[in-house]
Motif scaffolding. Structure first.
Motif, PDB file in Angstrom:
ATOM      1  N   SER A  54     -11.285 -77.595 -40.413  1.00 24.20           N
ATOM      2  CA  SER A  54     -10.008 -77.595 -39.847  1.00 24.20           C
ATOM      3  C   SER A  54     -10.256 -78.106 -38.317  1.00 24.20           C
ATOM      4  CB  SER A  54      -9.585 -76.186 -39.490  1.00 24.20           C
ATOM      5  OG  SER A  54     -10.699 -75.433 -39.180  1.00 24.20           O
ATOM      6  N   GLY A  55      -9.370 -78.942 -37.694  1.00 26.30           N
ATOM      7  CA  GLY A  55      -9.407 -79.292 -36.372  1.00 26.30           C
ATOM      8  C   GLY A  55      -9.619 -80.599 -36.245  1.00 26.30           C
ATOM      9  N   VAL A  56      -9.989 -81.340 -37.178  1.00 26.31           N
ATOM     10  CA  VAL A  56     -10.445 -82.696 -36.992  1.00 26.31           C
ATOM     11  C   VAL A  56      -9.082 -83.657 -36.998  1.00 26.31           C
ATOM     12  CG1 VAL A  56     -11.549 -84.831 -38.143  1.00 26.31           C
ATOM     13  CG2 VAL A  56     -12.624 -82.449 -38.369  1.00 26.31           C
ATOM     14  N   ASP A  57      -8.989 -84.405 -36.038  1.00 23.54           N
ATOM     15  CA  ASP A  57      -7.652 -85.133 -35.951  1.00 23.54           C
ATOM     16  C   ASP A  57      -7.549 -86.677 -36.644  1.00 23.54           C
ATOM     17  OD1 ASP A  57      -5.292 -86.524 -35.088  1.00 23.54           O
ATOM     18  OD2 ASP A  57      -5.858 -86.652 -33.127  1.00 23.54           O
ATOM     19  N   PHE A  58      -7.268 -86.801 -37.581  1.00 25.14           N
ATOM     20  CA  PHE A  58      -7.423 -88.136 -38.327  1.00 25.14           C
ATOM     21  C   PHE A  58      -6.090 -89.038 -37.927  1.00 25.14           C
ATOM     22  CE2 PHE A  58      -9.879 -85.281 -41.050  1.00 25.14           C
ATOM     23  CZ  PHE A  58     -11.060 -85.787 -41.295  1.00 25.14           C
ATOM     24  N   GLY A  59      -5.170 -88.601 -37.453  1.00 26.36           N
ATOM     25  CA  GLY A  59      -4.041 -89.523 -36.724  1.00 26.36           C
ATOM     26  C   GLY A  59      -3.219 -89.762 -38.241  1.00 26.36           C
ATOM     27  N   THR A  60      -2.154 -90.600 -37.891  1.00 27.78           N
ATOM     28  CA  THR A  60      -1.052 -90.894 -38.843  1.00 27.78           C
ATOM     29  C   THR A  60      -0.916 -92.623 -38.710  1.00 27.78           C
ATOM     30  OG1 THR A  60       0.057 -88.818 -38.799  1.00 27.78           O
ATOM     31  CG2 THR A  60       1.162 -90.990 -39.813  1.00 27.78           C
ATOM     32  N   PRO A  61      -1.398 -93.265 -39.487  1.00 30.09           N
ATOM     33  CA  PRO A  61      -1.326 -94.845 -39.416  1.00 30.09           C
ATOM     34  C   PRO A  61      -0.045 -95.358 -39.492  1.00 30.09           C
ATOM     35  CG  PRO A  61      -2.412 -94.240 -41.462  1.00 30.09           C
ATOM     36  CD  PRO A  61      -2.153 -92.787 -40.858  1.00 30.09           C
ATOM     37  N   GLY A  62       0.045 -96.496 -39.051  1.00 35.83           N
ATOM     38  CA  GLY A  62       1.542 -97.236 -39.234  1.00 35.83           C
ATOM     39  C   GLY A  62       1.841 -97.603 -40.672  1.00 35.83           C
ATOM     40  N   VAL A  63       1.643 -97.090 -41.521  1.00 35.04           N
ATOM     41  CA  VAL A  63       1.791 -97.540 -42.973  1.00 35.04           C
ATOM     42  C   VAL A  63       2.719 -96.606 -43.620  1.00 35.04           C
ATOM     43  CG1 VAL A  63      -0.201 -98.854 -43.122  1.00 35.04           C
ATOM     44  CG2 VAL A  63      -0.429 -96.446 -43.900  1.00 35.04           C
ATOM     45  N   ALA A  64       3.418 -97.080 -44.677  1.00 28.68           N
ATOM     46  CA  ALA A  64       4.256 -96.052 -45.346  1.00 28.68           C
ATOM     47  C   ALA A  64       4.161 -96.117 -46.884  1.00 28.68           C
ATOM     48  CB  ALA A  64       5.933 -96.710 -44.907  1.00 28.68           C
ATOM     49  N   GLU A  71      -6.422 -97.319 -46.531  1.00 29.74           N
ATOM     50  CA  GLU A  71      -5.549 -98.396 -46.292  1.00 29.74           C
ATOM     51  C   GLU A  71      -5.194 -98.621 -45.026  1.00 29.74           C
ATOM     52  OE1 GLU A  71      -5.131 -96.765 -50.320  1.00 29.74           O
ATOM     53  OE2 GLU A  71      -5.016 -95.830 -48.389  1.00 29.74           O
ATOM     54  N   ALA A  72      -5.350 -98.003 -44.153  1.00 27.80           N
ATOM     55  CA  ALA A  72      -5.119 -98.181 -42.704  1.00 27.80           C
ATOM     56  C   ALA A  72      -5.890 -99.381 -42.091  1.00 27.80           C
ATOM     57  CB  ALA A  72      -5.242 -96.947 -41.903  1.00 27.80           C
ATOM     58  N   ARG A  73      -5.356-100.133 -41.458  1.00 35.02           N
ATOM     59  CA  ARG A  73      -5.908-101.202 -40.728  1.00 35.02           C
ATOM     60  C   ARG A  73      -6.975-100.818 -39.737  1.00 35.02           C
ATOM     61  NH1 ARG A  73      -4.069-106.446 -41.379  1.00 35.02           N
ATOM     62  NH2 ARG A  73      -4.841-106.892 -39.515  1.00 35.02           N
ATOM     63  N   PRO A  74      -8.224-101.453 -39.402  1.00 34.12           N
ATOM     64  CA  PRO A  74      -8.921-101.029 -38.381  1.00 34.12           C
ATOM     65  C   PRO A  74      -8.392-101.136 -36.832  1.00 34.12           C
ATOM     66  CG  PRO A  74      -9.829-103.172 -39.512  1.00 34.12           C
ATOM     67  CD  PRO A  74      -8.708-102.631 -40.274  1.00 34.12           C
ATOM     68  N   ASP A  75      -7.436-102.232 -36.864  1.00 34.34           N
ATOM     69  CA  ASP A  75      -6.844-102.195 -35.645  1.00 34.34           C
ATOM     70  C   ASP A  75      -5.522-101.766 -35.449  1.00 34.34           C
ATOM     71  OD1 ASP A  75      -5.589-103.982 -37.287  1.00 34.34           O
ATOM     72  OD2 ASP A  75      -5.564-105.910 -36.225  1.00 34.34           O
ATOM     73  N   ASP A  76      -5.152-100.799 -36.344  1.00 34.38           N
ATOM     74  CA  ASP A  76      -3.897 -99.980 -36.303  1.00 34.38           C
ATOM     75  C   ASP A  76      -3.624 -99.383 -34.803  1.00 34.38           C
ATOM     76  OD1 ASP A  76      -1.807 -98.205 -36.645  1.00 34.38           O
ATOM     77  OD2 ASP A  76      -1.956 -98.075 -38.922  1.00 34.38           O
ATOM     78  N   ALA A  77      -2.562 -99.832 -34.255  1.00 31.41           N
ATOM     79  CA  ALA A  77      -2.293 -99.422 -32.874  1.00 31.41           C
ATOM     80  C   ALA A  77      -1.910 -98.052 -32.761  1.00 31.41           C
ATOM     81  CB  ALA A  77      -1.222-100.264 -32.221  1.00 31.41           C
ATOM     82  N   SER A  78      -1.488 -97.374 -34.179  1.00 34.24           N
ATOM     83  CA  SER A  78      -1.199 -95.854 -34.094  1.00 34.24           C
ATOM     84  C   SER A  78      -2.223 -95.105 -34.183  1.00 34.24           C
ATOM     85  CB  SER A  78      -0.076 -95.736 -35.543  1.00 34.24           C
ATOM     86  OG  SER A  78       0.942 -96.741 -35.377  1.00 34.24           O
ATOM     87  N   LEU A  79      -3.396 -95.586 -34.214  1.00 31.74           N
ATOM     88  CA  LEU A  79      -4.746 -94.761 -34.398  1.00 31.74           C
ATOM     89  C   LEU A  79      -5.640 -95.037 -33.031  1.00 31.74           C
ATOM     90  CD1 LEU A  79      -5.518 -95.319 -37.938  1.00 31.74           C
ATOM     91  CD2 LEU A  79      -4.619 -93.340 -37.277  1.00 31.74           C
ATOM     92  N   THR A  80      -6.237 -93.849 -32.464  1.00 30.66           N
ATOM     93  CA  THR A  80      -6.984 -93.904 -31.444  1.00 30.66           C
ATOM     94  C   THR A  80      -8.448 -94.431 -31.837  1.00 30.66           C
ATOM     95  OG1 THR A  80      -7.543 -91.546 -31.349  1.00 30.66           O
ATOM     96  CG2 THR A  80      -5.811 -92.343 -30.169  1.00 30.66           C
ATOM     97  N   ALA A  81      -9.442 -94.586 -31.048  1.00 27.90           N
ATOM     98  CA  ALA A  81     -10.816 -95.015 -31.312  1.00 27.90           C
ATOM     99  C   ALA A  81     -11.321 -93.810 -31.985  1.00 27.90           C
ATOM    100  CB  ALA A  81     -11.590 -95.513 -30.305  1.00 27.90           C
ATOM    101  N   GLN A  82     -10.944 -92.377 -31.462  1.00 23.23           N
ATOM    102  CA  GLN A  82     -11.663 -91.437 -31.978  1.00 23.23           C
ATOM    103  C   GLN A  82     -11.036 -91.112 -33.473  1.00 23.23           C
ATOM    104  OE1 GLN A  82     -10.219 -91.586 -29.147  1.00 23.23           O
ATOM    105  NE2 GLN A  82     -12.128 -91.446 -27.834  1.00 23.23           N
ATOM    106  N   GLN A  83      -9.855 -91.217 -33.716  1.00 18.81           N
ATOM    107  CA  GLN A  83      -9.134 -91.248 -35.071  1.00 18.81           C
ATOM    108  C   GLN A  83      -9.930 -92.128 -35.889  1.00 18.81           C
ATOM    109  OE1 GLN A  83      -5.330 -91.505 -33.859  1.00 18.81           O
ATOM    110  NE2 GLN A  83      -4.925 -89.159 -33.573  1.00 18.81           N
ATOM    111  N   GLN A  84      -9.996 -93.579 -35.728  1.00 26.12           N
ATOM    112  CA  GLN A  84     -10.515 -94.404 -36.550  1.00 26.12           C
ATOM    113  C   GLN A  84     -12.034 -94.021 -36.856  1.00 26.12           C
ATOM    114  OE1 GLN A  84      -9.472 -96.837 -38.104  1.00 26.12           O
ATOM    115  NE2 GLN A  84      -7.697 -97.877 -36.805  1.00 26.12           N
ATOM    116  N   ALA A  85     -12.902 -93.629 -35.974  1.00 27.53           N
ATOM    117  CA  ALA A  85     -14.208 -92.978 -36.068  1.00 27.53           C
ATOM    118  C   ALA A  85     -14.159 -91.849 -37.112  1.00 27.53           C
ATOM    119  CB  ALA A  85     -14.902 -92.720 -34.885  1.00 27.53           C
ATOM    120  N   ALA A  86     -13.164 -90.870 -36.987  1.00 23.71           N
ATOM    121  CA  ALA A  86     -12.953 -89.755 -37.852  1.00 23.71           C
ATOM    122  C   ALA A  86     -12.911 -90.070 -39.353  1.00 23.71           C
ATOM    123  CB  ALA A  86     -12.123 -88.674 -37.428  1.00 23.71           C
ATOM    124  N   ARG A  87     -11.912 -91.190 -39.558  1.00 17.35           N
ATOM    125  CA  ARG A  87     -11.652 -91.801 -40.592  1.00 17.35           C
ATOM    126  C   ARG A  87     -12.677 -92.480 -41.325  1.00 17.35           C
ATOM    127  NH1 ARG A  87      -5.762 -91.818 -41.141  1.00 17.35           N
ATOM    128  NH2 ARG A  87      -5.624 -93.484 -42.531  1.00 17.35           N
TER     129      ARG A  87
END
Length: 297
Positions: free
Chosen positions: A125-135, A160-176
Motif C-alpha cells: 500500500s502507498g506506492v504511486d504508480f500513476g495513471t497513464p494517458g491510455v484508455a 502498455e504505457a509509453r516511457p515518455d508518457d507525460a501523464s506519469l512522473t519520473a518516480q511513477q515510471q520508475a515504480a512501474r
C-alpha cells in the motif's frame, strides 16, 4: 509459432471488439435466474493448501463482457508451492477449445523469495504508480500474502504505457518499471527452459460458459459435437449480462475434456436440441464453482 494467451490481451483488444460487433451479448436465454449449476464439491487432499500466496491477473479492459469470467490469471501461486499459469499456444484461428494451463512446484525457499520479491517490487500500500494517458487497456492486479498480511496493487496499463508518457512522473515510471520487471521474472520462471519443468495442470473441476451459437459462415467451426453432460447452458453467472455457467467434474469432466481436445474455440456444441458456443475455464485450486469466477467481473 507459439505464444502465451495472457500476453496477447492488449493486442487482442481490436479483435475482441470486432467479435463484440459480430456477436450480440445475448447469452443463454435458456438459463434460469439463481445460483449457477454446480456439481457436488470435491474433498481436497490433506497435503495441499489452496491458499493464494501470490496472484497476478488482468482486470477490466474494453472487451466483450462474456469473455471476462473465462479469463485466466497470469499467475496463481499457492501456499503449498503449486504455481499455475497459461502456457504457449499455437497462433492459429480458430484456436484450441481448451486453454494450455501449466503447473510447476516451487520449493519453500522459492516461494519465500517470490513473495518477498513482490513486496520489494512495490506490491504494498502507498506506492504511486500513476495513471497513464491510455484508455481501454486492462489493469494488472497483483496480490501477495506474507506474514504481515495481504497486499494488493492494481496498475493501469502496466506494460502498455509509453516511457515518455507525460501523464506519469519520473518516480511513477520508475515504480512501474520495477513492478513490470518483477512480472517479467515470473514469465521467465514458467518458460519452457525453466527449472522445475512445467506439467499440464490437472483441474478437478471445469467451468463451462455457454452462449447461443452463431455461425460465422466461414466453414472454420467444424462439425457440431454432442454435449455429454447436464443440459447447457446452466444457471446465470450474471443475470444482467445473461452469462451462463455450469461445472463438470469426475468422469463427466474427463469425457468433456476428451471431446474438447479435438474441438476448437468456434466448435458448436449440441444440447437439448440447441447449439451453443462454449468457453472452457478450468477451475483453479482456490475455485470450487462458477460463482468463484464473479470476482473477475
Amino acid at each position: 509459432m507459439t505464444t502465451n494467451r495472457g500476453l496477447l490481451t492488449a493486442v487482442a483488444v481490436p479483435l475482441l471488439l470486432l467479435g463484440a460487433c459480430a456477436r450480440p451479448g445475448v447469452a443463454g436465454e435458456a438459463g434460469e435466474a439463481g445460483a449457477p449449476a454446480s456439481a457436488a464439491p470435491v474433498t481436497e487432499s490433506a497435503t495441499t493448501d489452496p491458499t493464494i500466496a501470490l496472484r497476478v491477473e488482468y482486470r477490466g479492459g474494453f472487451v466483450p463482457a462474456e469473455t471476462i469470467p473465462s479469463r485466466i490469471p497470469l499467475f496463481s501461486i499457492y501456499a503449498d508451492g503449486r504455481a499455475i499459469s497459461e502456457g504457449p499456444v499455437t497462433l492459429i484461428y480458430p484456436g484450441a477449445a481448451l486453454p494450455n494451463l501449466r503447473e510447476i512446484t516451487l520449493s519453500e525457499a522459492q516461494l519465500r523469495d517470490l513473495t518477498a520479491g513482490a513486496v520489494a517490487a512495490g506490491v504494498t500500500s502507498g506506492v504511486d504508480f500513476g495513471t497513464p494517458g491510455v484508455a481501454d487497456i486492462p489493469s494488472t492486479r497483483i496480490t501477495v500474502v506474507t506474514a504481515g498480511g495481504e497486499q494488493v496493487v492494481e496498475v493501469m496499463a502496466l506494460s502498455e504505457a509509453r516511457p515518455d508518457d507525460a501523464s506519469l512522473t519520473a518516480q511513477q515510471q520508475a515504480a512501474r518499471k520495477k513492478l513490470s520487471d518483477f512480472v517479467a521474472s515470473l514469465h521467465a520462471l514458467f518458460a519452457e527452459a525453466a527449472s522445475p519443468a512445467a506439467k499440464p495442470y490437472p483441474a478437478q473441476r471445469l467451468a463451462v460458459l455457454a452462449t447461443p451459437y452463431q455461425d460465422a459462415g466461414d466453414g472454420l467451426a467444424g462439425a457440431p459435437v454432442k454435449w455429454p453432460a447436464a443440459d447447457l447452458p446452466g444457471g446465470f453467472l450474471n443475470e444482467e449480462l445473461r452469462i451462463n455457467c455450469l461445472t463438470v467434474e469426475g468422469a463427466v469432466k474427463d469425457e468433456v475434456l476428451a471431446l474438447a481436445a479435438k474441438a476448437n474455440e468456434r466448435t458448436p456444441w449440441e444440447s437439448a436440441g440447441k447449439k451453443w458456443q462454449i468457453k472452457f475455464r478450468p477451475l483453479l485450486p482456490d475455485e470450487k464453482e462458477c460463482a468463484d469466477l464473479r470476482r473477475q467481473a
